[in-house]
Design a protein around this motif. Structure first.
Motif, short mmCIF file in Angstrom:
data_model
loop_
_atom_site.label_atom_id
_atom_site.label_comp_id
_atom_site.label_asym_id
_atom_site.label_seq_id
_atom_site.Cartn_x
_atom_site.Cartn_y
_atom_site.Cartn_z
N UNK A 45 -106.65 58.72 15.92
CA UNK A 45 -105.78 58.34 14.86
C UNK A 45 -104.78 59.44 14.66
N UNK A 46 -103.53 59.00 14.11
CA UNK A 46 -102.93 60.01 13.55
C UNK A 46 -103.08 60.31 11.88
N UNK A 47 -102.98 61.67 11.61
CA UNK A 47 -103.33 61.96 10.22
C UNK A 47 -102.11 61.63 9.18
N UNK A 48 -102.45 60.92 8.22
CA UNK A 48 -101.18 60.27 7.44
C UNK A 48 -101.03 61.29 6.12
N UNK A 49 -101.91 61.83 5.69
CA UNK A 49 -102.01 62.82 4.43
C UNK A 49 -103.23 63.56 4.38
N UNK A 50 -103.07 64.71 3.61
CA UNK A 50 -104.27 65.22 3.14
C UNK A 50 -104.70 64.86 1.52
N UNK A 51 -105.90 64.53 1.06
CA UNK A 51 -106.01 63.96 -0.17
C UNK A 51 -106.63 64.99 -1.07
N UNK A 52 -105.74 65.60 -1.94
CA UNK A 52 -106.38 66.61 -3.13
C UNK A 52 -106.35 65.92 -4.30
N UNK A 53 -105.63 65.28 -4.72
CA UNK A 53 -105.74 64.72 -6.14
C UNK A 53 -105.50 63.23 -6.15
N UNK A 54 -106.25 62.68 -7.15
CA UNK A 54 -106.12 61.31 -7.32
C UNK A 54 -106.72 60.82 -8.77
N UNK A 55 -106.14 59.67 -9.08
CA UNK A 55 -106.48 59.04 -10.42
C UNK A 55 -107.92 58.46 -10.30
N UNK A 56 -109.14 58.88 -11.15
CA UNK A 56 -110.13 58.49 -11.03
C UNK A 56 -110.12 56.99 -11.69
N UNK A 57 -110.33 55.84 -10.97
CA UNK A 57 -110.26 54.45 -11.31
C UNK A 57 -111.24 54.28 -12.63
N UNK A 58 -112.33 54.99 -12.64
CA UNK A 58 -113.42 54.52 -13.66
C UNK A 58 -113.08 54.89 -15.11
N UNK A 59 -112.07 56.03 -15.33
CA UNK A 59 -111.75 56.80 -16.51
C UNK A 59 -110.19 57.08 -16.56
N UNK A 60 -109.44 56.76 -15.54
CA UNK A 60 -107.99 57.03 -15.75
C UNK A 60 -107.65 58.60 -15.77
N UNK A 61 -108.73 59.60 -15.56
CA UNK A 61 -108.15 60.97 -15.23
C UNK A 61 -108.02 61.38 -13.81
N UNK A 62 -107.23 62.45 -13.92
CA UNK A 62 -106.82 62.90 -12.65
C UNK A 62 -107.76 63.91 -11.98
N UNK A 63 -108.56 63.77 -10.84
CA UNK A 63 -109.29 64.48 -10.34
C UNK A 63 -108.89 65.11 -9.32
N UNK A 64 -109.32 66.38 -8.75
CA UNK A 64 -108.90 67.27 -7.69
C UNK A 64 -110.30 67.36 -6.87
N UNK A 65 -110.01 67.16 -5.59
CA UNK A 65 -111.26 67.36 -4.80
C UNK A 65 -111.42 68.56 -4.54
N UNK A 66 -112.65 69.08 -4.68
CA UNK A 66 -113.26 70.56 -4.23
C UNK A 66 -112.86 70.85 -2.70
N UNK A 67 -113.14 69.77 -1.85
CA UNK A 67 -112.87 70.17 -0.50
C UNK A 67 -111.87 68.71 -0.14
N UNK A 68 -110.90 69.11 0.37
CA UNK A 68 -109.90 67.97 0.57
C UNK A 68 -110.47 67.36 1.68
N UNK A 69 -109.97 65.93 1.51
CA UNK A 69 -110.34 65.01 2.56
C UNK A 69 -108.88 64.44 3.29
N UNK A 70 -108.85 63.70 4.42
CA UNK A 70 -107.82 63.28 4.98
C UNK A 70 -107.67 61.56 5.06
N UNK A 71 -106.45 61.12 4.96
CA UNK A 71 -106.23 59.73 5.25
C UNK A 71 -105.75 59.70 6.72
N UNK A 72 -106.15 58.55 7.43
CA UNK A 72 -105.73 58.20 8.87
C UNK A 72 -104.72 57.08 8.72
#
Length: 350
Positions: free
Chosen positions: A274-301
């Motif tokens: 698969x092709x890499x779409x993006x690196x995921x480093x920050x996202x809104x936590x659906x359970x509380x609405x806070x912005x979270x930052x991944x300690x170890x980035x992940x990728x979306x394909x």
């Protein structure tokens, strides 16, 4: 019931604002700022969103929705401080009007009846401050406000999986067969399910299926200490997902690698390119609405989403959340190998 593939036009900004309360929502569902840019455009319904999955409360259940669909549009995160989750957006049918085969809108646009909402209200509703923290409000964080729990024995959800056009009758029958086998034999249980998993893996070659996707018996009995390869993957690069057995060896006893769970829905993609779409480093936590930052980035394909094939009470959810991948589960593929892979796939299709 609106079916996947039917064509609709997004209503005008004034028409949509007329449906919203001062919090920018219709029956609890927020209309998000970036959705205005699609007003007047026409789309084919991607999926009927009669059902979705609970990603807020922590309960492993499905949720029922009324008068809602998915268009082929994902959140760009611009109104939410660059959240990279790229969720598939929900659209109330009140925000759409059907288009005839002749290409004309079937329903006349009603005269707007203002409920007091403005475009500024919609933007303002995306976040608020609590004790010095910014909490974001989007469709994902508000999910429980516009849905209601759906019991697994409610047969209407399985009928609607087919009636909506989201799934073929063969896909529905395969899904129900998997559900019946898994829960009837307790195949998902670590110890007592071992014989059922063994039988499944022996018989799967008859229909060309994947290995049984939930293998708690193969999780190491201690926390994974495997180091993460530093691939520094960039959007546009190609990767091959490692075989299922290799990925299992990277997981801890809870089935995660550095806090990221390897779910059964990821198994069908193992071994594919698969092709890499993006690196995921920050996202809104659906359970509380806070912005979270991944300690170890992940990728979306690209194209790698939850298909809800092996998800128990969430079976047949059409939300198609992007799967997140640790670089430990991937290996970079050179362009020449990608070309060979594409050639093989084209021959198979032919």
């Amino acid at each position: 019931m609106i079916k996947a593939g039917e064509q609709f036009e997004v209503r005008s900004k004034s028409e949509i604002l007329a449906t919203l309360d001062t919090n920018g929502a219709l029956d609890g569902m927020p209309f998000m700022p970036q959705m205005f840019e699609y007003c007047g455009q026409r789309f084919h319904i991607y999926k009927n969103a009669y059902k979705t999955c609970d990603t807020v409360s922590g309960k492993y259940i499905g949720l029922h929705l009324d008068d809602t669909v998915h268009l082929p549009i994902r959140c760009d995160g611009k109104a939410f401080d660059g959240c990279q989750a790229a969720c598939l957006l929900f659209w109330r049918t009140a925000w759409l009007k059907p288009v005839s085969e002749a290409g004309d809108a079937c329903l006349p646009s009603p005269a707007p009846v203002s409920r007091g909402c403005t475009e500024a209200d919609v933007l303002a509703a995306t976040s608020h401050e609590v004790d010095g923290r910014t909490l974001y409000r989007c469709q994902a964080t508000s999910l429980l406000e516009f849905t209601r729990p759906m019991a697994w024995w409610d047969v209407r959800q399985y009928a609607n999986a087919y009636r909506s056009g989201n799934w073929s009758i063969a896909q529905v029958l395969r899904g129900l067969t998997y559900l019946g086998y898994t829960y009837g034999t307790r195949a998902h249980r670590r110890k007592i399910g071992a014989p059922a998993r063994w039988l499944y893996n022996k018989a799967r070659f008859l229909w060309g299926g994947i290995p049984f996707p939930r293998r708690p018996d193969l999780f190491p009995q201690k926390k994974s200490g495997a180091s993460v390869p530093v691939l520094n993957l960039k959007p546009g690069e190609f990767v091959r997902i490692k075989p299922f057995e290799e990925i299992l060896a990277t997981l801890g006893k809870d089935g995660s690698h550095r806090g990221l769970m390897f779910d059964a829905e990821l198994v069908p993609y193992c071994g594919k390119v698969f092709r890499v779409r993006t690196r995921v480093e920050r996202f809104v936590d659906e359970t509380c609405g806070e912005m979270r930052t991944l300690k170890t980035p992940a990728v979306i394909l690209d194209g790698v989403v939850c298909q809800s094939k092996y998800s128990g009470q969430r079976m047949f959810c059409p939300r198609e959340i992007f799967s997140w991948w640790r670089e430990a589960w991937l290996e970079r593929v050179e362009p020449m190998v990608v070309a060979q892979h594409d050639d093989v796939e084209q021959r198979k299709a032919a």
